[in-house]
Design an enzyme around this catalytic site. Structure first.
Site, PDB file in Angstrom:
ATOM      1  N   PRO A   2       0.818  -1.209   0.000  1.00 48.69           N
ATOM      2  CA  PRO A   2       0.000   0.000   0.000  1.00 48.69           C
ATOM      3  C   PRO A   2       0.858   1.268   0.000  1.00 48.69           C
ATOM      4  O   PRO A   2       1.634   1.492   0.919  1.00 48.69           O
ATOM      5  CB  PRO A   2      -0.802  -0.111   1.291  1.00 48.69           C
ATOM      6  CG  PRO A   2      -0.593  -1.505   1.791  1.00 48.69           C
ATOM      7  CD  PRO A   2       0.703  -1.966   1.230  1.00 48.69           C
ATOM      8  N   GLU A   3       0.729   2.045  -1.050  1.00 47.42           N
ATOM      9  CA  GLU A   3       1.349   3.367  -1.103  1.00 47.42           C
ATOM     10  C   GLU A   3       0.226   4.393  -0.968  1.00 47.42           C
ATOM     11  O   GLU A   3      -0.895   4.035  -0.606  1.00 47.42           O
ATOM     12  CB  GLU A   3       2.106   3.546  -2.433  1.00 47.42           C
ATOM     13  CG  GLU A   3       3.173   2.479  -2.663  1.00 47.42           C
ATOM     14  CD  GLU A   3       3.939   2.670  -3.974  1.00 47.42           C
ATOM     15  OE1 GLU A   3       3.949   3.798  -4.507  1.00 47.42           O
ATOM     16  OE2 GLU A   3       4.506   1.691  -4.468  1.00 47.42           O
ATOM     17  N   LYS A  58       2.095   7.199   4.063  1.00 46.02           N
ATOM     18  CA  LYS A  58       1.507   5.871   3.902  1.00 46.02           C
ATOM     19  C   LYS A  58       0.839   5.412   5.185  1.00 46.02           C
ATOM     20  O   LYS A  58       0.506   4.239   5.331  1.00 46.02           O
ATOM     21  CB  LYS A  58       2.596   4.865   3.499  1.00 46.02           C
ATOM     22  CG  LYS A  58       3.270   5.191   2.175  1.00 46.02           C
ATOM     23  CD  LYS A  58       4.459   4.303   1.911  1.00 46.02           C
ATOM     24  CE  LYS A  58       5.318   4.867   0.794  1.00 46.02           C
ATOM     25  NZ  LYS A  58       6.583   4.144   0.635  1.00 46.02           N
ATOM     26  N   HIS A  92      -3.452 -14.718   9.614  1.00 41.78           N
ATOM     27  CA  HIS A  92      -2.803 -13.423   9.390  1.00 41.78           C
ATOM     28  C   HIS A  92      -3.523 -12.273  10.104  1.00 41.78           C
ATOM     29  O   HIS A  92      -3.149 -11.114   9.944  1.00 41.78           O
ATOM     30  CB  HIS A  92      -2.721 -13.133   7.894  1.00 41.78           C
ATOM     31  CG  HIS A  92      -1.945 -14.165   7.133  1.00 41.78           C
ATOM     32  ND1 HIS A  92      -0.677 -14.555   7.513  1.00 41.78           N
ATOM     33  CD2 HIS A  92      -2.252 -14.899   6.048  1.00 41.78           C
ATOM     34  CE1 HIS A  92      -0.245 -15.487   6.665  1.00 41.78           C
ATOM     35  NE2 HIS A  92      -1.184 -15.715   5.773  1.00 41.78           N
ATOM     36  N   ARG A 111       2.928 -10.727   6.307  1.00 45.92           N
ATOM     37  CA  ARG A 111       4.359 -10.758   6.634  1.00 45.92           C
ATOM     38  C   ARG A 111       4.727 -10.086   7.949  1.00 45.92           C
ATOM     39  O   ARG A 111       5.895 -10.043   8.313  1.00 45.92           O
ATOM     40  CB  ARG A 111       5.155 -10.103   5.502  1.00 45.92           C
ATOM     41  CG  ARG A 111       4.927 -10.809   4.211  1.00 45.92           C
ATOM     42  CD  ARG A 111       6.116 -10.806   3.334  1.00 45.92           C
ATOM     43  NE  ARG A 111       5.770 -11.411   2.071  1.00 45.92           N
ATOM     44  CZ  ARG A 111       6.399 -11.192   0.941  1.00 45.92           C
ATOM     45  NH1 ARG A 111       7.415 -10.373   0.908  1.00 45.92           N
ATOM     46  NH2 ARG A 111       6.029 -11.785  -0.153  1.00 45.92           N
ATOM     47  N   ARG A 152      19.155  19.150  -5.297  1.00 40.19           N
ATOM     48  CA  ARG A 152      19.555  17.848  -4.771  1.00 40.19           C
ATOM     49  C   ARG A 152      20.501  17.121  -5.719  1.00 40.19           C
ATOM     50  O   ARG A 152      20.387  17.231  -6.931  1.00 40.19           O
ATOM     51  CB  ARG A 152      18.318  16.981  -4.525  1.00 40.19           C
ATOM     52  CG  ARG A 152      17.431  17.522  -3.435  1.00 40.19           C
ATOM     53  CD  ARG A 152      18.173  17.529  -2.112  1.00 40.19           C
ATOM     54  NE  ARG A 152      17.248  17.483  -1.003  1.00 40.19           N
ATOM     55  CZ  ARG A 152      17.258  16.530  -0.078  1.00 40.19           C
ATOM     56  NH1 ARG A 152      18.145  15.566  -0.120  1.00 40.19           N
ATOM     57  NH2 ARG A 152      16.386  16.560   0.900  1.00 40.19           N
ATOM     58  N   ARG A 261      16.725  -0.772  -4.597  1.00 38.65           N
ATOM     59  CA  ARG A 261      15.379  -0.988  -5.112  1.00 38.65           C
ATOM     60  C   ARG A 261      15.422  -1.243  -6.604  1.00 38.65           C
ATOM     61  O   ARG A 261      16.113  -0.538  -7.343  1.00 38.65           O
ATOM     62  CB  ARG A 261      14.497   0.245  -4.858  1.00 38.65           C
ATOM     63  CG  ARG A 261      14.192   0.480  -3.419  1.00 38.65           C
ATOM     64  CD  ARG A 261      13.206  -0.571  -2.913  1.00 38.65           C
ATOM     65  NE  ARG A 261      13.169  -0.594  -1.467  1.00 38.65           N
ATOM     66  CZ  ARG A 261      13.974  -1.341  -0.725  1.00 38.65           C
ATOM     67  NH1 ARG A 261      14.887  -2.099  -1.278  1.00 38.65           N
ATOM     68  NH2 ARG A 261      13.879  -1.326   0.570  1.00 38.65           N
TER      69      ARG A 261
END
Length: 277
Positions: A2-3, A58, A92, A111, A152, A261
DNA sequence: GATGTTGTTGAGTC
DNA sequence: TGACTCAACAACAT
């Protein structure tokens, strides 16, 4: 995982069911998902009324009476939902909040990377992760977005994932937005024009809003507040598309690791910056 | 049994 | 001191 769009979908879906409802009973199945003391946690939830359900970055936040903030981080596989029919906890399920007048809120996490905490407003404000969160991408203007990034020198993909720089973006929407904006994940913002950075903000907004409209992405096991899947995964252009053809130019989608990533990109539409290797 | 998966943190470097 | 990178960690499915 979930973002921003998934948590937003869960929050708005939950709100219509649980706002104004009283928490009658707290059933804790595995207490190690809680941050903080279990006894205090139970005490802070029992008999509270759920005033509001919202999202920050999030995080899924339920504002309770008193006031107390019930804060969830769903990490990769967390779910908070209200089963339509009577459902028993499975292996779960870590917590069930029974609401007065029937219906339960389930907190599940395959998880167990997620967590839940019951905080006072002072504790929430002092929490370094919460206090350090960057601005919401859907709430800032292009000028602010550009000014955050333009000096940046880290790779753009790392910065998009950094919650202190900008909040709520994860691997999926970072890759999709960079693709739409034609920016290589290894590009360095200080070497990108202001126009192109503003374009990235537009693409980010576009992809986040489209994903919210589609009810989020159900790439793995994400489900919304009612347990149904979103559909935005059908609209992915690069994420998870390694070795597929780019829809714009036909080139083969490649991947590159950026700060550990996996990043999917089109080598033709997102040209590699000269300095990167 | 090894591998892939991700958000976050903390250690280490420049 | 700040900006940045990377390894480590959580636990499960494949």
């Amino acid at each position: 995982m979930p973002e921003l769009p998934e948590v937003e979908t869960i929050a708005s879906g939950l709100a219509s069911f649980v706002c104004g409802r009283k928490i009658q009973e707290v059933r804790l199945i595995s207490s190690h998902m809680i941050i903080g003391d279990e006894i205090i946690f139970r005490k802070r939830l029992k008999s509270r009324i759920i005033r509001n359900v919202r999202r920050r970055a999030k995080l899924l936040i339920m504002d309770l009476s008193d006031p107390v903030h019930l804060v969830f981080h769903l990490k990769m596989t967390g779910k908070v939902w209200v089963p339509g029919e009577r459902t028993d906890p499975n292996k779960h399920t870590h917590m069930v909040l029974a609401l007065k007048g029937g219906q339960d809120i389930f907190f599940e996490d395959q998880r167990k990377f997620g967590y839940v905490a019951a905080m006072t407003p002072e504790e929430l404000g002092r929490w370094s992760f919460y206090a350090g969160l960057g601005p919401e991408p859907l709430q800032i203007e292009s000028e602010e977005f550009v000014s955050i990034f333009k000096h940046r020198k880290a790779r753009i993909k790392s910065l998009l994932l950094d919650q202190k720089v900008i909040a709520g973006i994860g691997n999926i929407y970072a890759d999709e937005a960079l693709y739409l904006a034609g920016i290589h994940p290894c590009s360095v913002p200080s070497e990108i024009s202001a126009d192109k950075l503003a374009g990235l903000h537009n693409c980010l907004r576009e992809v986040l809003l489209a994903a919210i409209k589609a009810g989020g992405s159900s790439f793995r096991n994400y489900r919304n507040a009612l347990g149904s899947a979103g559909s935005f995964q059908e609209s992915f252009l690069v994420y998870g598309k390694k070795d597929h053809s780019c829809q714009q130019c036909g080139c083969v989608i490649e991947t590159v690791k950026v700060s550990g990533r996996t990043s999917c990109f089109c080598p033709h539409c997102q040209e590699e910056p000269p300095a990167a290797k």
